[in-house]
Design a protein around this motif. Sequence first.
Motif, PDB file in Angstrom:
ATOM      1  N   GLY A 103       0.838  -1.190   0.000  1.00 61.59           N
ATOM      2  CA  GLY A 103       0.000   0.000   0.000  1.00 61.59           C
ATOM      3  C   GLY A 103       0.874   1.240   0.000  1.00 61.59           C
ATOM      4  N   GLN A 104       0.316   2.378  -0.430  1.00 65.24           N
ATOM      5  CA  GLN A 104       1.055   3.628  -0.503  1.00 65.24           C
ATOM      6  C   GLN A 104       0.483   4.604   0.511  1.00 65.24           C
ATOM      7  OE1 GLN A 104       0.893   4.989  -4.515  1.00 65.24           O
ATOM      8  NE2 GLN A 104       2.184   3.343  -5.318  1.00 65.24           N
ATOM      9  N   ARG A 144       0.426   4.101   9.228  1.00 62.45           N
ATOM     10  CA  ARG A 144       1.598   3.243   9.081  1.00 62.45           C
ATOM     11  C   ARG A 144       2.789   3.876   9.792  1.00 62.45           C
ATOM     12  NH1 ARG A 144       0.027   2.335   3.532  1.00 62.45           N
ATOM     13  NH2 ARG A 144      -0.711   0.201   3.254  1.00 62.45           N
ATOM     14  N   TYR A 201     -14.887   3.208   5.539  1.00 60.61           N
ATOM     15  CA  TYR A 201     -13.419   3.201   5.458  1.00 60.61           C
ATOM     16  C   TYR A 201     -12.950   2.594   4.140  1.00 60.61           C
ATOM     17  CZ  TYR A 201      -8.580   2.676   7.004  1.00 60.61           C
ATOM     18  OH  TYR A 201      -7.218   2.761   7.114  1.00 60.61           O
ATOM     19  N   LEU A 202     -13.631   1.558   3.702  1.00 60.84           N
ATOM     20  CA  LEU A 202     -13.266   0.933   2.432  1.00 60.84           C
ATOM     21  C   LEU A 202     -13.491   1.878   1.263  1.00 60.84           C
ATOM     22  CD1 LEU A 202     -12.388  -1.657   0.916  1.00 60.84           C
ATOM     23  CD2 LEU A 202     -14.791  -2.332   0.882  1.00 60.84           C
ATOM     24  N   ARG A 252      -1.895   5.878   5.234  1.00 63.92           N
ATOM     25  CA  ARG A 252      -3.195   5.303   5.560  1.00 63.92           C
ATOM     26  C   ARG A 252      -3.166   3.801   5.303  1.00 63.92           C
ATOM     27  NH1 ARG A 252      -8.351   4.297   3.235  1.00 63.92           N
ATOM     28  NH2 ARG A 252     -10.074   4.952   4.590  1.00 63.92           N
ATOM     29  N   PRO A 253      -3.462   2.979   6.314  1.00 64.16           N
ATOM     30  CA  PRO A 253      -3.460   1.518   6.094  1.00 64.16           C
ATOM     31  C   PRO A 253      -4.591   1.101   5.171  1.00 64.16           C
ATOM     32  CG  PRO A 253      -3.358   2.073   8.439  1.00 64.16           C
ATOM     33  CD  PRO A 253      -3.708   3.329   7.717  1.00 64.16           C
ATOM     34  N   THR A 254      -4.385   0.007   4.489  1.00 58.24           N
ATOM     35  CA  THR A 254      -5.438  -0.523   3.634  1.00 58.24           C
ATOM     36  C   THR A 254      -6.507  -1.193   4.490  1.00 58.24           C
ATOM     37  OG1 THR A 254      -4.319  -2.657   3.374  1.00 58.24           O
ATOM     38  CG2 THR A 254      -3.770  -0.927   1.797  1.00 58.24           C
ATOM     39  N   PHE A 255      -7.638  -1.441   3.857  1.00 55.77           N
ATOM     40  CA  PHE A 255      -8.746  -2.107   4.552  1.00 55.77           C
ATOM     41  C   PHE A 255      -8.346  -3.494   5.016  1.00 55.77           C
ATOM     42  CE2 PHE A 255     -12.348  -5.035   4.318  1.00 55.77           C
ATOM     43  CZ  PHE A 255     -13.224  -4.448   5.214  1.00 55.77           C
ATOM     44  N   TYR A 302     -11.670   3.492  11.296  1.00 51.90           N
ATOM     45  CA  TYR A 302     -12.059   2.138  10.916  1.00 51.90           C
ATOM     46  C   TYR A 302     -13.189   1.603  11.795  1.00 51.90           C
ATOM     47  CZ  TYR A 302     -11.665  -2.820   9.788  1.00 51.90           C
ATOM     48  OH  TYR A 302     -11.933  -4.109   9.400  1.00 51.90           O
ATOM     49  N   ASP A 351     -13.179   5.023   1.446  1.00 43.20           N
ATOM     50  CA  ASP A 351     -12.367   6.210   1.714  1.00 43.20           C
ATOM     51  C   ASP A 351     -13.238   7.417   2.062  1.00 43.20           C
ATOM     52  OD1 ASP A 351     -10.051   7.525   2.150  1.00 43.20           O
ATOM     53  OD2 ASP A 351      -9.511   7.817   0.046  1.00 43.20           O
ATOM     54  N   GLU A 408      -5.338  -4.570   5.867  1.00 42.01           N
ATOM     55  CA  GLU A 408      -4.462  -4.476   7.043  1.00 42.01           C
ATOM     56  C   GLU A 408      -5.276  -4.290   8.314  1.00 42.01           C
ATOM     57  OE1 GLU A 408      -0.377  -2.359   6.209  1.00 42.01           O
ATOM     58  OE2 GLU A 408      -1.942  -1.370   5.041  1.00 42.01           O
TER      59      GLU A 408
END
Length: 396
Positions: free
Chosen positions: A7-8, A238, A217-218, A11-14, A225, A220, A16
Amino acid sequence: MLFQVGGQGSRPTFFEMAAAQQLPASLRAALTYSLGVFALRRPFLHRLLDYEHESFALLMLVLETHSLRTTDASFAESLYGLRRRPANVALNIHASTLSPDSDNPPPNSPLQRRQKVLSVVFLVVLPYLKSKLHSIYNREREARLQATLWGDDQNEGFDATLSFEEDSPLSRATLDSDSNASLRERLRKRLQKIVGFCYPWLHATTEGLQFAYQLLYLLDATGYYSLALHALGIQVCRATGQEMMDTSSRISKIRSRERERLRGPQWLKTLQGALLSCMYTVLDYAQTGLIAAVFFFKMMEWWYQSAEERMSAPTVYPPPPPPPPPKVAKEGIPLPSDRTICPLCSQKRANPSVVTVSGFVFCYACIFKYITQYKRCPVTLMPATVEQIRRLFHDV
């Protein structure tokens, strides 16, 4: 940090966040199963299983407190390289990572003490209360099911016994103790009924809110979360390499101050220092050691279970060879060379039937008449009855 999902940005991905949220439940299931297996050989471990909710809550209290104190993250979040930040700081970090031309480093503000304490409450205390309510609800549901199937005869018998005891000449102390016990029992049943009525609505509400926050959250649409993170004003980000180094130095400073606060004679300081070193070592390797132990135990269980299945599998033997044909008696009727011919009438068989004692085939009318008269097989002269004649529907 054991796992890192791609991920970039900060912000953590869903995925994670979902993995970090599901880790405590998976860990609890694995530990409960492991203790159940060990309890088969060590019965004293059943006491831990009797207090399963309290034991796991105490374990998570130690792990979550240590993790929040040292890394500003929960036990599961630290495994995935995540950190908790106040909402305003998290927004600044996210904005600084999105603008690569910015020369200002992202701010690094640790959690406040109040946020850490409330995080422990949301991570340990509330899940413990929810698990206890869930167990009470399950007992109440089973009691209602039994009452529906078998009726409430036991309660009626209890009331009749109580009324009989009131009429009998018993002492006042016995009556008081019985009335107190019955009062506690009624209060316990009343509490179970209240929990049985309210828990489904409470569970549906919390799960619905959790699903709504995860969906937002998914998409955005929010940086929180869960409802707990929103209530605390905390967002998960992160961890950067600089934060990892700062965390290590902060842990070293905290432990140095704790060693400097030791008081007493030299031997007592040495003993306290050794105990602190042992505690630090256990806490440092608790994450990796606990996860590795559970995976190792499951692997060994799978290995031995596969071996036991191979050993206990039934052995498949080849089918036995057919028995040799019976010998033709010297005084018996000879067999024709054509197998479709009946030995008795020397004609093509009609309604072929076999005599089970010998296996030879005849016409049904011929063999029925012969066995009725002679009580034996015409070829082998073995004793036979008409009940041992079987009709064949596919002649060869």
